[in-house]
Design an enzyme around this catalytic site. Structure first.
Site, PDB file in Angstrom:
ATOM      1  N   ALA A   1     101.344  88.479  40.744  1.00  0.00           N
ATOM      2  CA  ALA A   1     102.344  89.202  39.939  1.00  0.00           C
ATOM      3  C   ALA A   1     102.633  88.368  38.695  1.00  0.00           C
ATOM      4  O   ALA A   1     102.853  87.166  38.805  1.00  0.00           O
ATOM      5  CB  ALA A   1     103.608  89.410  40.760  1.00  0.00           C
TER       6      ALA A   1
ATOM      7  N   ARG B   1      85.334  95.340  44.131  1.00  0.00           N
ATOM      8  CA  ARG B   1      85.705  94.677  45.392  1.00  0.00           C
ATOM      9  C   ARG B   1      87.225  94.700  45.605  1.00  0.00           C
ATOM     10  O   ARG B   1      88.006  94.829  44.659  1.00  0.00           O
ATOM     11  CB  ARG B   1      85.211  93.227  45.405  1.00  0.00           C
ATOM     12  CG  ARG B   1      85.906  92.351  44.402  1.00  0.00           C
ATOM     13  CD  ARG B   1      85.347  90.944  44.401  1.00  0.00           C
ATOM     14  NE  ARG B   1      85.891  90.242  43.242  1.00  0.00           N
ATOM     15  CZ  ARG B   1      86.157  88.958  43.228  1.00  0.00           C
ATOM     16  NH1 ARG B   1      85.938  88.217  44.291  1.00  0.00           N
ATOM     17  NH2 ARG B   1      86.648  88.396  42.142  1.00  0.00           N
TER      18      ARG B   1
ATOM     19  N   SER C   1      90.284  92.393  47.444  1.00  0.00           N
ATOM     20  CA  SER C   1      90.614  91.100  48.062  1.00  0.00           C
ATOM     21  C   SER C   1      91.863  91.298  48.896  1.00  0.00           C
ATOM     22  O   SER C   1      92.765  92.035  48.511  1.00  0.00           O
ATOM     23  CB  SER C   1      90.875  90.039  46.995  1.00  0.00           C
ATOM     24  OG  SER C   1      89.684  89.775  46.318  1.00  0.00           O
TER      25      SER C   1
ATOM     26  N   ASP D   1      95.312  81.029  35.071  1.00  0.00           N
ATOM     27  CA  ASP D   1      95.155  82.192  34.194  1.00  0.00           C
ATOM     28  C   ASP D   1      96.347  82.295  33.244  1.00  0.00           C
ATOM     29  O   ASP D   1      96.213  82.599  32.057  1.00  0.00           O
ATOM     30  CB  ASP D   1      95.068  83.484  35.019  1.00  0.00           C
ATOM     31  CG  ASP D   1      93.873  83.475  35.962  1.00  0.00           C
ATOM     32  OD1 ASP D   1      92.841  82.889  35.601  1.00  0.00           O
ATOM     33  OD2 ASP D   1      93.990  84.053  37.060  1.00  0.00           O
TER      34      ASP D   1
ATOM     35  N   SER E   1     104.312  80.726  44.655  1.00  0.00           N
ATOM     36  CA  SER E   1     102.864  80.866  44.807  1.00  0.00           C
ATOM     37  C   SER E   1     102.168  80.306  43.573  1.00  0.00           C
ATOM     38  O   SER E   1     102.527  80.643  42.443  1.00  0.00           O
ATOM     39  CB  SER E   1     102.492  82.341  44.986  1.00  0.00           C
ATOM     40  OG  SER E   1     101.109  82.514  44.731  1.00  0.00           O
TER      41      SER E   1
ATOM     42  N   LEU F   1      90.589  94.456  43.297  1.00  0.00           N
ATOM     43  CA  LEU F   1      91.861  95.085  43.602  1.00  0.00           C
ATOM     44  C   LEU F   1      92.488  94.185  44.664  1.00  0.00           C
ATOM     45  O   LEU F   1      91.966  94.079  45.775  1.00  0.00           O
ATOM     46  CB  LEU F   1      91.606  96.493  44.146  1.00  0.00           C
ATOM     47  CG  LEU F   1      92.830  97.292  44.542  1.00  0.00           C
ATOM     48  CD1 LEU F   1      93.722  97.563  43.338  1.00  0.00           C
ATOM     49  CD2 LEU F   1      92.390  98.634  45.148  1.00  0.00           C
ATOM     50  N   ASP F   2      93.558  93.504  44.301  1.00  0.00           N
ATOM     51  CA  ASP F   2      94.185  92.549  45.238  1.00  0.00           C
ATOM     52  C   ASP F   2      95.197  93.271  46.115  1.00  0.00           C
ATOM     53  O   ASP F   2      96.157  93.856  45.614  1.00  0.00           O
ATOM     54  CB  ASP F   2      94.919  91.445  44.461  1.00  0.00           C
ATOM     55  CG  ASP F   2      93.958  90.476  43.790  1.00  0.00           C
ATOM     56  OD1 ASP F   2      92.824  90.327  44.292  1.00  0.00           O
ATOM     57  OD2 ASP F   2      94.341  89.872  42.773  1.00  0.00           O
TER      58      ASP F   2
ATOM     59  N   ILE G   1      91.372  89.673  33.886  1.00  0.00           N
ATOM     60  CA  ILE G   1      92.397  90.710  34.030  1.00  0.00           C
ATOM     61  C   ILE G   1      93.772  90.058  34.159  1.00  0.00           C
ATOM     62  O   ILE G   1      94.748  90.488  33.542  1.00  0.00           O
ATOM     63  CB  ILE G   1      92.055  91.631  35.224  1.00  0.00           C
ATOM     64  CG1 ILE G   1      90.915  92.554  34.797  1.00  0.00           C
ATOM     65  CG2 ILE G   1      93.267  92.417  35.685  1.00  0.00           C
ATOM     66  CD1 ILE G   1      90.366  93.444  35.876  1.00  0.00           C
TER      67      ILE G   1
HETATM   68  N1  LIG Z   1     102.645  72.595  41.838  1.00  0.00           N
HETATM   69  C1  LIG Z   1     102.774  72.663  40.506  1.00  0.00           C
HETATM   70  N2  LIG Z   1     103.839  72.097  39.899  1.00  0.00           N
HETATM   71  C2  LIG Z   1     104.009  72.160  38.566  1.00  0.00           C
HETATM   72  N3  LIG Z   1     103.156  72.783  37.735  1.00  0.00           N
HETATM   73  C3  LIG Z   1     102.062  73.375  38.257  1.00  0.00           C
HETATM   74  C4  LIG Z   1     101.811  73.341  39.668  1.00  0.00           C
HETATM   75  N4  LIG Z   1     100.665  74.012  39.917  1.00  0.00           N
HETATM   76  C5  LIG Z   1     100.218  74.458  38.717  1.00  0.00           C
HETATM   77  N5  LIG Z   1     101.060  74.078  37.712  1.00  0.00           N
HETATM   78  C6  LIG Z   1     100.925  74.394  36.283  1.00  0.00           C
HETATM   79  O1  LIG Z   1      99.912  75.379  36.104  1.00  0.00           O
HETATM   80  C7  LIG Z   1      98.781  74.835  35.405  1.00  0.00           C
HETATM   81  C8  LIG Z   1      97.490  75.340  35.985  1.00  0.00           C
HETATM   82  O2  LIG Z   1      97.392  75.012  37.354  1.00  0.00           O
HETATM   83  P1  LIG Z   1      96.091  74.384  38.037  1.00  0.00           P
HETATM   84  O3  LIG Z   1      95.792  73.077  37.399  1.00  0.00           O
HETATM   85  O4  LIG Z   1      96.316  74.400  39.504  1.00  0.00           O
HETATM   86  O5  LIG Z   1      94.939  75.380  37.582  1.00  0.00           O
HETATM   87  P2  LIG Z   1      94.214  76.568  38.338  1.00  0.00           P
HETATM   88  O6  LIG Z   1      93.234  77.104  37.365  1.00  0.00           O
HETATM   89  O7  LIG Z   1      95.238  77.528  38.881  1.00  0.00           O
HETATM   90  O8  LIG Z   1      93.462  75.816  39.519  1.00  0.00           O
HETATM   91  P3  LIG Z   1      92.176  76.300  40.347  1.00  0.00           P
HETATM   92  O9  LIG Z   1      91.359  77.209  39.467  1.00  0.00           O
HETATM   93  O10 LIG Z   1      91.454  75.022  40.711  1.00  0.00           O
HETATM   94  O11 LIG Z   1      92.742  77.016  41.532  1.00  0.00           O
HETATM   95  C9  LIG Z   1      98.962  73.318  35.499  1.00  0.00           C
HETATM   96  O12 LIG Z   1      98.360  72.677  34.418  1.00  0.00           O
HETATM   97  C10 LIG Z   1     100.476  73.176  35.507  1.00  0.00           C
HETATM   98  O13 LIG Z   1     100.982  73.303  34.194  1.00  0.00           O
END
Ligand SMILES: Nc1ncnc2c1ncn2[C@@H]1O[C@H](COP(=O)(O)OP(=O)(O)OP(=O)(O)O)[C@@H](O)[C@H]1O
Ligand SMILES: [Mg+2]
Length: 320
Positions: A292, A90, A92, A255, A249, A13-14, A42
Site C-alpha cells: 500500500a 501472475r 502473488s 520502490d 512492513s 496482482l498482490d 508499478i
Molecule cells: N528498517 C528500516 N528502518 C529505517 N529505514 C528503512 C528500513 N528499511 C528500509 N528503510 C528505508 O528504505 C530504503 C530502502 O530500503 P532497502 O535498503 O531495504 O531496499 P529494498 O530495495 O526494499 O531492499 P530489497 O530489494 O533487498 O528487498 C532504505 O534506504 C531506508 O531509507
C-alpha cells in the site's frame, strides 16, 4: 513536472490476507483479501502518483488477473499502458499469520512472454518515453524475456532525452554494460553481485564505484535498509542515514525510495537532496502494510526530520 515512465516486465496482482494459524492439510480459512497492483515499476508509479509526479506504468498484461491489475491502477488514478499478452498476469499471495506475527509470501514465476510480446513491450515503452524525463525499469524478468533485456532497453533509449533508472538484481543486473543513469541496488543485491561481504562503508562505496568505472551507470544509490543509503558517483560519495521508526512492513521501501529520488531530481535538487527525499520516502513506506503506497505527508515529515538532523545535528528520530 515532466512525465516519468515506469516499466514492469513481471507485474503481479498482490493478494494479501490473514489467518490465525497456517496448518498443513487443514482448510485454512482466511480473512477478506486485499488486492494491490504489484511489481517494481508499478509500485514506483503508484508512489510517484502519490507524490504528485505525472507517471505512466507500462507493463504486459493478460487474463483476468491482468485486467484486475489494470482496474486497480485506474482506481488509484495511475495512468497505465498495458501490452496485451496471451499468458495470465501472475498473482502473488501473502498470508499474515496472526498468532505468530509471521508473514508467508508465495511468489509465482509469471507467464512466459513470446519474443513478439517482448518486442511489443519495448516498442510501447520507447514510444511512451518520447517526452519523458525518466524511465524506471524495475523488478525481475519473467520467463521468455532474455536476461539482456534491460541492456536492450538502455540501447533503445540511447537517443532519447529520458534518463534510465534500473532497479534489478541477479542475472539482469549482471547483463548490464552501459547506458544507465542510476542504479539502485540494495546492499544484499550488491553483495550478491560482487560476491564479497562489503562489511565497511568504504568497501561498499568501492563496490558501487566499480559499476561506474565499468561504464554501466553514472550514479549508484546503494540502499542500506535501516542504515539509509549512500550515493556514489565517479567524483563523490555521501551517506544519508535513515530514521529509526516503527516498521509495519518494509515491503516496497526500495520502490518508494526510487520514486522519492526521481521526484527530488525533477525538482532540480542536487543528488544529495534527492537521495535524502528518497530515504524519506523509503521510511514513510514502512508505515503502510504490504505494498500500500505511503502518504505524501509522511514523506514530507520524514524529509523535514532528516534535514533538521543534518543541519542542526538534532539526534531525535521522533517524526510521527
Ligand atoms: N528498517 C528500516 N528502518 C529505517 N529505514 C528503512 C528500513 N528499511 C528500509 N528503510 C528505508 O528504505 C530504503 C530502502 O530500503 P532497502 O535498503 O531495504 O531496499 P529494498 O530495495 O526494499 O531492499 P530489497 O530489494 O533487498 O528487498 C532504505 O534506504 C531506508 O531509507
Ligand atoms: Mg529492492
Amino acid at each position: 513536472m515532466r512525465e516519468i515512465v515506469t516499466l514492469t516486465m513481471n507485474p503481479a496482482l498482490d493478494i494479501t490476507t490473514a489467518t490465525g494459524r497456517v496448518i498443513a492439510t487443514d482448510k485454512v480459512r482466511c480473512a477478506a483479501p486485499r488486492r494491490d497492483p504489484g511489481g517494481g515499476g508499478i509500485n514506483v508509479a503508484r508512489i510517484l502518483h502519490v507524490l504528485g509526479a505525472p507517471a505512466t506504468a507500462v507493463f504486459p498484461s493478460g487474463g483476468h488477473s491482468g485486467r484486475a491489475l489494470e482496474d486497480l491502477l485506474a482506481t488509484e488514478g495511475v495512468r497505465s499502458r498495458s501490452i496485451t499478452i496471451r499468458g495470465s498476469t501472475r498473482e502473488s499471495f501473502t498470508i499474515d499469520e496472526e498468532q505468530t506475527g509471521l508473514q508467508y509470501r508465495f511468489v509465482l514465476p509469471g507467464p512466459s512472454l513470446t519474443p513478439r510480446e517482448v518486442e511489443s513491450c519495448l516498442d510501447a515503452l520507447v514510444q511512451s518515453a518520447k517526452d519523458a524525463a525518466f524511465v524506471v525499469a524495475s523488478g525481475s524478468l519473467p520467463p521468455g524475456v532474455p536476461v539482456t533485456f534491460y541492456q536492450t532497453l538502455a540501447d533503445a533509449l540511447a537517443d532519447s532525452s529520458a534518463r534510465l533508472v534500473v532497479d534489478t538484481s541477479g542475472p539482469p543486473l549482471r547483463a548490464l554494460e552501459r547506458g544507465v543513469y542510476l542504479l539502485k541496488p540494495s546492499i544484499r543485491e550488491l553483495r550478491e553481485h560482487v560476491g564479497r561481504d562489503l562489511r565497511t562503508l568504504d568497501e561498499q562505496v568501492s563496490a558501487a564505484r566499480e559499476l561506474i568505472t565499468a561504464g554501466i551507470c553514472a550514479v549508484v544509490v546503494l540502499s542500506l535498509g535501516p542504515d539509509g543509503a549512500v550515493h556514489v558517483t565517479a567524483a563523490e560519495e555521501e551517506h544519508c542515514p535513515s530514521l529509526a521508526v516503527p516498521v509495519v512492513s518494509a515491503v516496497g521501501a526500495g520502490d518508494s525510495m526510487v520514486a522519492g529520488i526521481i521526484v527530488g531530481l525533477e525538482r532540480q535538487w542536487d543528488l544529495r537532496e534527492a537521495v535524502r527525499y528518497g530515504v524519506a520516502a523509503g521510511v514513510a513506506m514502512l508505515r503502510t502494510p504490504g505494498t500500500a503506497p505511503c502518504r505524501r505527508s509522511d514523506v514530507d515529515q520524514c524529509y523535514a526530520a532528516l534535514v533538521r538532523r543534518a543541519t542542526v545535528g538534532q539526534h531525535s528520530d521522533a517524526v510521527y
